[in-house]
Design a protein around this motif. Structure first.
Motif, PDB file in Angstrom:
ATOM      1  N   MET A   1      19.646  -7.202 -13.006  1.00 28.17           N
ATOM      2  CA  MET A   1      18.041  -7.114 -12.855  1.00 28.17           C
ATOM      3  C   MET A   1      17.962  -5.642 -12.394  1.00 28.17           C
ATOM      4  N   THR A   2      17.280  -5.160 -12.915  1.00 24.81           N
ATOM      5  CA  THR A   2      16.971  -3.607 -12.403  1.00 24.81           C
ATOM      6  C   THR A   2      15.640  -3.734 -11.774  1.00 24.81           C
ATOM      7  N   LEU A   3      15.587  -3.152 -10.743  1.00 24.18           N
ATOM      8  CA  LEU A   3      14.357  -2.979  -9.753  1.00 24.18           C
ATOM      9  C   LEU A   3      13.470  -1.949 -10.248  1.00 24.18           C
ATOM     10  N   ASP A   4      12.385  -2.080 -10.427  1.00 18.29           N
ATOM     11  CA  ASP A   4      11.500  -1.109 -10.550  1.00 18.29           C
ATOM     12  C   ASP A   4      10.747  -0.442  -9.505  1.00 18.29           C
ATOM     13  N   ILE A   5      11.328   0.203  -8.504  1.00 18.42           N
ATOM     14  CA  ILE A   5      10.855   0.472  -7.497  1.00 18.42           C
ATOM     15  C   ILE A   5      10.283   1.934  -7.469  1.00 18.42           C
ATOM     16  N   LYS A   6       9.273   2.286  -6.581  1.00 20.97           N
ATOM     17  CA  LYS A   6       8.580   3.780  -6.697  1.00 20.97           C
ATOM     18  C   LYS A   6       8.530   4.001  -5.297  1.00 20.97           C
ATOM     19  N   PHE A   7       8.903   5.299  -4.733  1.00 22.64           N
ATOM     20  CA  PHE A   7       8.570   5.691  -3.247  1.00 22.64           C
ATOM     21  C   PHE A   7       7.490   6.673  -3.392  1.00 22.64           C
ATOM     22  N   ARG A   8       6.876   6.581  -2.450  1.00 23.96           N
ATOM     23  CA  ARG A   8       5.822   7.655  -2.263  1.00 23.96           C
ATOM     24  C   ARG A   8       5.388   7.761  -0.727  1.00 23.96           C
ATOM     25  N   VAL A   9       4.774   9.009  -0.419  1.00 24.10           N
ATOM     26  CA  VAL A   9       4.101   9.078   0.900  1.00 24.10           C
ATOM     27  C   VAL A   9       3.222   7.928   1.069  1.00 24.10           C
ATOM     28  N   ALA A  10       3.079   7.394   2.231  1.00 30.92           N
ATOM     29  CA  ALA A  10       2.118   6.485   2.640  1.00 30.92           C
ATOM     30  C   ALA A  10       0.552   7.089   2.696  1.00 30.92           C
ATOM     31  N   ARG A  11      -0.256   6.199   2.369  1.00 32.00           N
ATOM     32  CA  ARG A  11      -1.744   6.635   2.493  1.00 32.00           C
ATOM     33  C   ARG A  11      -2.221   5.863   3.208  1.00 32.00           C
ATOM     34  N   GLU A  12      -3.305   6.382   3.958  1.00 29.17           N
ATOM     35  CA  GLU A  12      -4.254   5.561   5.153  1.00 29.17           C
ATOM     36  C   GLU A  12      -4.414   4.127   4.767  1.00 29.17           C
ATOM     37  N   GLN A  13      -4.902   3.935   3.367  1.00 24.72           N
ATOM     38  CA  GLN A  13      -5.109   2.386   3.181  1.00 24.72           C
ATOM     39  C   GLN A  13      -3.924   1.504   3.153  1.00 24.72           C
ATOM     40  N   ASP A  14      -2.632   2.105   3.085  1.00 26.68           N
ATOM     41  CA  ASP A  14      -1.082   1.197   3.191  1.00 26.68           C
ATOM     42  C   ASP A  14      -1.037   0.809   4.864  1.00 26.68           C
ATOM     43  N   LEU A  15      -1.932   1.501   5.673  1.00 25.23           N
ATOM     44  CA  LEU A  15      -1.340   1.274   7.108  1.00 25.23           C
ATOM     45  C   LEU A  15      -1.665  -0.231   7.554  1.00 25.23           C
ATOM     46  N   ASP A  16      -2.518  -1.005   7.232  1.00 24.68           N
ATOM     47  CA  ASP A  16      -2.480  -2.793   7.351  1.00 24.68           C
ATOM     48  C   ASP A  16      -1.257  -3.081   6.865  1.00 24.68           C
ATOM     49  N   ARG A  17      -0.803  -2.784   5.739  1.00 24.41           N
ATOM     50  CA  ARG A  17       0.398  -3.615   4.922  1.00 24.41           C
ATOM     51  C   ARG A  17       1.570  -2.935   5.812  1.00 24.41           C
ATOM     52  N   ILE A  18       1.624  -1.755   6.516  1.00 29.27           N
ATOM     53  CA  ILE A  18       2.860  -1.088   6.967  1.00 29.27           C
ATOM     54  C   ILE A  18       2.833  -1.913   8.278  1.00 29.27           C
ATOM     55  N   VAL A  19       1.918  -1.953   9.051  1.00 25.55           N
ATOM     56  CA  VAL A  19       2.130  -2.815  10.337  1.00 25.55           C
ATOM     57  C   VAL A  19       2.465  -4.092   9.818  1.00 25.55           C
ATOM     58  N   GLU A  20       1.759  -4.853   9.151  1.00 28.58           N
ATOM     59  CA  GLU A  20       2.262  -6.200   9.013  1.00 28.58           C
ATOM     60  C   GLU A  20       3.803  -6.310   8.789  1.00 28.58           C
ATOM     61  N   MET A  21       4.285  -5.390   7.951  1.00 29.22           N
ATOM     62  CA  MET A  21       5.756  -5.346   7.788  1.00 29.22           C
ATOM     63  C   MET A  21       6.597  -5.247   8.963  1.00 29.22           C
ATOM     64  N   LEU A  22       6.331  -4.264   9.878  1.00 28.37           N
ATOM     65  CA  LEU A  22       6.528  -3.879  11.062  1.00 28.37           C
ATOM     66  C   LEU A  22       6.684  -5.192  12.259  1.00 28.37           C
ATOM     67  N   ALA A  23       5.575  -5.863  12.145  1.00 29.46           N
ATOM     68  CA  ALA A  23       5.576  -7.090  12.809  1.00 29.46           C
ATOM     69  C   ALA A  23       6.199  -8.249  12.384  1.00 29.46           C
ATOM     70  N   ASP A  24       6.490  -8.288  11.121  1.00 27.71           N
ATOM     71  CA  ASP A  24       7.098  -9.450  10.593  1.00 27.71           C
ATOM     72  C   ASP A  24       8.850  -9.844  10.996  1.00 27.71           C
ATOM     73  N   ASP A  25       9.197  -9.689  12.061  1.00 27.77           N
ATOM     74  CA  ASP A  25      10.224 -10.273  12.698  1.00 27.77           C
ATOM     75  C   ASP A  25      10.123 -10.629  14.102  1.00 27.77           C
ATOM     76  N   GLU A  26      11.172 -11.037  14.576  1.00 24.20           N
ATOM     77  CA  GLU A  26      11.561 -11.580  15.921  1.00 24.20           C
ATOM     78  C   GLU A  26      11.191 -10.269  16.863  1.00 24.20           C
ATOM     79  N   LEU A  27      11.833  -9.129  16.629  1.00 23.95           N
ATOM     80  CA  LEU A  27      11.512  -8.093  17.807  1.00 23.95           C
ATOM     81  C   LEU A  27      10.308  -7.589  17.332  1.00 23.95           C
ATOM     82  N   GLY A  28       9.817  -7.354  16.348  1.00 23.71           N
ATOM     83  CA  GLY A  28       8.674  -6.649  15.790  1.00 23.71           C
ATOM     84  C   GLY A  28       7.434  -7.468  16.375  1.00 23.71           C
ATOM     85  N   ARG A  29       7.396  -8.855  16.289  1.00 22.16           N
ATOM     86  CA  ARG A  29       6.320  -9.646  16.936  1.00 22.16           C
ATOM     87  C   ARG A  29       6.051  -9.149  18.295  1.00 22.16           C
TER      88      ARG A  29
END
Length: 154
Positions: A1-29
């Motif tokens: 399976m080939t993943l179609d992943i694109k990389f870009r500089v984060a935008r302000e509207q990404d901030l909620d999603r970024i923090v959600e991912m950072l908080a989504d593990d034992e240490l992050g919580r």
């Protein structure tokens, strides 16, 4: 399976999603505050990163969905004959997307970006409570050559 992943500089509207991912593990919580609205400190940090040409907050996207994040900091040093190095920080992939090779693609992208910026070295740290992360980074060629120390100031 080939993943179609694109990389870009984060935008302000990404901030909620970024923090959600950072908080989504034992240490992050324990250290993050994913709540709506986000604490103002996240917005201030995002703005400082965005304004600094030696910092890049990068998101990995599958279609329009943000599924990963990492921060790259480019640092000039007097050591190593005045060379530059890159530091990778805050690497997270979405829990729903783990195990597909996205983390590997993210780190490979960061290594290539560091080369583009003329860095002679790329470094990162991982918490000792994350032995799986340590193994992951070692499999990608990173070596635990130094002993790192940190001191909390607040």
């Amino acid at each position: 399976m080939t993943l179609d992943i694109k990389f870009r500089v984060a935008r302000e509207q990404d901030l909620d999603r970024i923090v959600e991912m950072l908080a989504d593990d034992e240490l992050g919580r324990k250290r993050e505050r994913f709540e709506k609205p986000l604490p103002e400190s996240y917005q201030k940090a995002f703005q400082a990163i965005s304004d600094d040409p030696n910092n890049e907050l990068i998101v990995a996207c599958m279609g329009n969905k943000v599924i990963g994040v990492q921060q790259l900091t480019f640092i000039p040093y007097i050591t190593h004959q005045g060379g530059w190095r890159a530091t990778i920080e805050g690497v997270r992939t979405s829990t729903t997307e783990r195990g597909q090779g996205i983390g590997t693609l993210m780190i490979e992208w960061a290594i290539q970006r560091a080369k583009e910026r003329g860095c002679h070295l790329i470094q990162l740290t991982t918490d000792k409570q994350r032995p799986d992360a340590l193994r992951f980074y070692e499999q990608l060629g990173f070596k635990a050559t130094h002993e790192g120390l940190k001191m909390k100031l607040v």
